[in-house]
Design a protein around this motif. Structure first.
Motif, mmCIF file in Angstrom:
data_model
loop_
_atom_site.group_PDB
_atom_site.id
_atom_site.type_symbol
_atom_site.label_atom_id
_atom_site.label_comp_id
_atom_site.label_asym_id
_atom_site.label_seq_id
_atom_site.Cartn_x
_atom_site.Cartn_y
_atom_site.Cartn_z
ATOM 1 N N ASP A 17 0.816 -1.212 0.000
ATOM 2 C CA ASP A 17 0.000 0.000 0.000
ATOM 3 C C ASP A 17 0.851 1.264 0.000
ATOM 4 O O ASP A 17 0.310 2.363 0.038
ATOM 5 C CB ASP A 17 -0.950 0.011 1.200
ATOM 6 N N ILE A 18 2.171 1.132 -0.047
ATOM 7 C CA ILE A 18 3.034 2.307 -0.178
ATOM 8 C C ILE A 18 3.290 2.542 -1.652
ATOM 9 O O ILE A 18 3.941 1.747 -2.320
ATOM 10 C CB ILE A 18 4.373 2.107 0.564
ATOM 11 N N PHE A 25 -1.694 8.700 -2.162
ATOM 12 C CA PHE A 25 -0.731 8.649 -1.062
ATOM 13 C C PHE A 25 -0.569 10.018 -0.420
ATOM 14 O O PHE A 25 -0.425 10.141 0.803
ATOM 15 C CB PHE A 25 0.624 8.145 -1.567
ATOM 16 N N TRP A 26 -0.610 11.081 -1.244
ATOM 17 C CA TRP A 26 -0.356 12.432 -0.748
ATOM 18 C C TRP A 26 -1.575 13.051 -0.096
ATOM 19 O O TRP A 26 -1.504 14.173 0.419
ATOM 20 C CB TRP A 26 0.180 13.291 -1.887
ATOM 21 N N ALA A 34 4.720 9.733 6.921
ATOM 22 C CA ALA A 34 6.019 9.670 7.600
ATOM 23 C C ALA A 34 6.386 8.226 7.923
ATOM 24 O O ALA A 34 7.549 7.823 7.781
ATOM 25 C CB ALA A 34 5.979 10.519 8.867
ATOM 26 N N ARG A 35 5.412 7.430 8.375
ATOM 27 C CA ARG A 35 5.691 6.022 8.671
ATOM 28 C C ARG A 35 6.072 5.263 7.408
ATOM 29 O O ARG A 35 6.954 4.399 7.425
ATOM 30 C CB ARG A 35 4.482 5.380 9.343
ATOM 31 N N ALA A 36 5.429 5.587 6.284
ATOM 32 C CA ALA A 36 5.764 4.925 5.022
ATOM 33 C C ALA A 36 7.192 5.256 4.608
ATOM 34 O O ALA A 36 7.954 4.365 4.184
ATOM 35 C CB ALA A 36 4.774 5.343 3.932
ATOM 36 N N ASN A 344 15.175 14.565 5.614
ATOM 37 C CA ASN A 344 15.224 15.385 6.822
ATOM 38 C C ASN A 344 14.698 14.667 8.063
ATOM 39 O O ASN A 344 14.729 15.236 9.165
ATOM 40 C CB ASN A 344 14.447 16.685 6.610
ATOM 41 N N ARG A 345 14.196 13.447 7.879
ATOM 42 C CA ARG A 345 13.784 12.618 9.028
ATOM 43 C C ARG A 345 14.631 11.349 9.109
ATOM 44 O O ARG A 345 14.224 10.389 9.775
ATOM 45 C CB ARG A 345 12.304 12.241 8.898
#
Length: 429
Positions: A17-18, A25-26, A34-36, A344-345
């Motif tokens: 599903d990603i 998705f957006w 973020a989790r994806a 950035n994460r």
């Protein structure tokens, strides 16, 4: 399944599903996205996503998603392999659009990119930059005065968008009279960038956006011709009268640069400011720390806002030669997308990356790009605008805060805030 892991990873190692190429998705909540991305970063190599063909275009080949900090930096700093020429946005700009409106610097490679950047960099003289910084302070003070008097309900239109727009117009030497019209054209030209839209909007909006771009560039080209005959002490005059290796900006180049400066400079700074107020409202301990010593913490706060919000989500590049990246073999002609927000994460670079921490140091965020020749020319100006406005606001209106969540515009290109309600207590006397 629309995602395929790199050569060193099995194709079943990612949830089906990603799909970063799916507009749906957006529209997911930010936490889900973020989790994806965190899951994608854990894979040993970039993942390939198949794109859907845009209306009226040939089927897209798809792209490899660069989601880790190191991969985005490597691609950014290797411009001979990862080229911008075919176009860095999604979808890539049509050839006839580029011929008609001129090439934006972001879509150019050397030597053309280096030549234009030299002309523009030479025009940003120390005197012009010093005058711009003085102007930022004047505009910020005036906007806060007007905010106290008029009490606008929306932070974006009332403050966050006005500051960078007025500063850029003053720096360029745009007369007052056409500014409202230019801002309307900017909004039309950038409307729906990277957004999933119903069919009726897909047919209608591009035409309106191109007409807006044409009108805006026409205004600036007219000003350029006038300033070439009668130069003044502004950036347009410097650009059209420059002599760098016998070159100055042509009217079409000036229009393309002005469009880039306005759309990029206004949109990104306004979105960063809006996200910043929301973050400082949601994290009162960070807000209290900032207010306790603004001189010490403003610079760190601005960089942490930019890292956390990442106003530009992605740019793409095209492989000019075969190359290995992150253990995956990429072929000449392949497309890669640099996801700055994911970089950035990256847990490999940032401790507790989802936390908002204005004391984070070091903070090697990629909010202005990953380095290399396309690093944002306006990074210093954007930082100054944010620092000055935040100082002015919290010095004069210390209880200013958002009163609700920001209204976001679903987009795969920028982290856009449509509106943000806010309130404050007016000073007495």
């Amino acid at each position: 399944m629309s995602a395929v892991a790199g050569s060193s990873a099995p194709t079943d190692s990612i949830r089906t599903d990603i799909d970063l190429a799916d507009p749906g998705f957006w529209r997911l909540p930010a936490a889900d996205r973020a989790r994806a991305f965190a899951e994608l970063r854990r894979l040993p190599g970039p993942v390939f996503f198949t794109e859907r063909p845009a209306a009226g275009r040939r089927p897209a080949k798809g792209f490899h998603a660069l989601v880790r900090h190191a991969d985005v930096v490597e691609a950014s700093r290797n411009p001979t392999v990862f080229i911008s020429g075919p176009g860095v946005t999604t979808p890539e700009p049509a050839r006839w659009v580029r011929m008609l409106f001129g090439d934006s610097m972001v879509n150019l490679d050397d030597p053309r990119h280096a030549q234009l950047r030299r002309i523009i960099s030479r025009a940003f003289t120390p005197r012009l930059l010093a005058r711009a910084e003085d102007d930022i302070r004047r505009v910020a003070a005036r906007l806060v005065d007007e905010t106290v008097e008029r009490r606008p309900a929306d932070f974006v239109s009332g403050l966050a968008a006005e500051l960078p727009f007025q500063v850029i117009c003053n720096m360029m030497g745009i007369p007052e009279e056409p500014r409202r019209e230019i801002l309307a054209q900017v909004n039309h030209a950038s409307e729906h960038t990277g957004v999933d839209r119903p069919l009726r909007s897909r047919i209608r909006i591009p035409g309106r956006g191109l007409r807006a771009l044409a009108r805006m560039q026409g205004m600036v080209a007219d000003l350029g011709r006038e300033r070439r005959r009668h130069p003044t002490d502004d950036l347009i005059s410097a650009l059209v009268t420059a002599d760098v290796d016998g070159r100055h900006l042509t009217g079409r180049e000036l229009g393309a640069f002005f469009s880039l400066l306005l759309v990029a400079g206004v949109e990104t700074t306004r979105n960063a400011l809006a996200h910043g107020l929301s973050l400082l409202t949601d994290h009162p301990e960070q807000r209290a720390l900032l207010l306790s010593d603004p001189d010490r913490h403003l610079g760190g706060a601005v960089d942490e806002i930019i890292r956390h919000a990442t106003p530009i989500i992605q740019f793409r590049r095209t492989l000019a030669a075969d190359h290995e990246l992150g253990g995956t073999r990429l072929a000449k002609g392949d497309k890669v997308v640099l996801f700055f927000g994911s970089a950035n994460r990256d847990e490999a670079v940032f401790t507790d990356p989802d936390a908002f921490d204005i004391t984070r140091s070091p903070n090697p965020h990629l909010g202005f790009g990953g380095g290399g020749p396309h690093y944002c020319l306006g990074a210093h100006l954007a930082r100054q605008e944010m620092k000055v406005l935040l100082r002015e606001l919290f010095t004069r209106l210390p209880d200013l805060r958002a009163t609700g969540a920001p209204e976001l515009v679903p987009s795969s290109f920028d982290n856009r805030v449509k509106s943000l309600p806010f309130t404050f207590t007016a000073p007495v006397g």
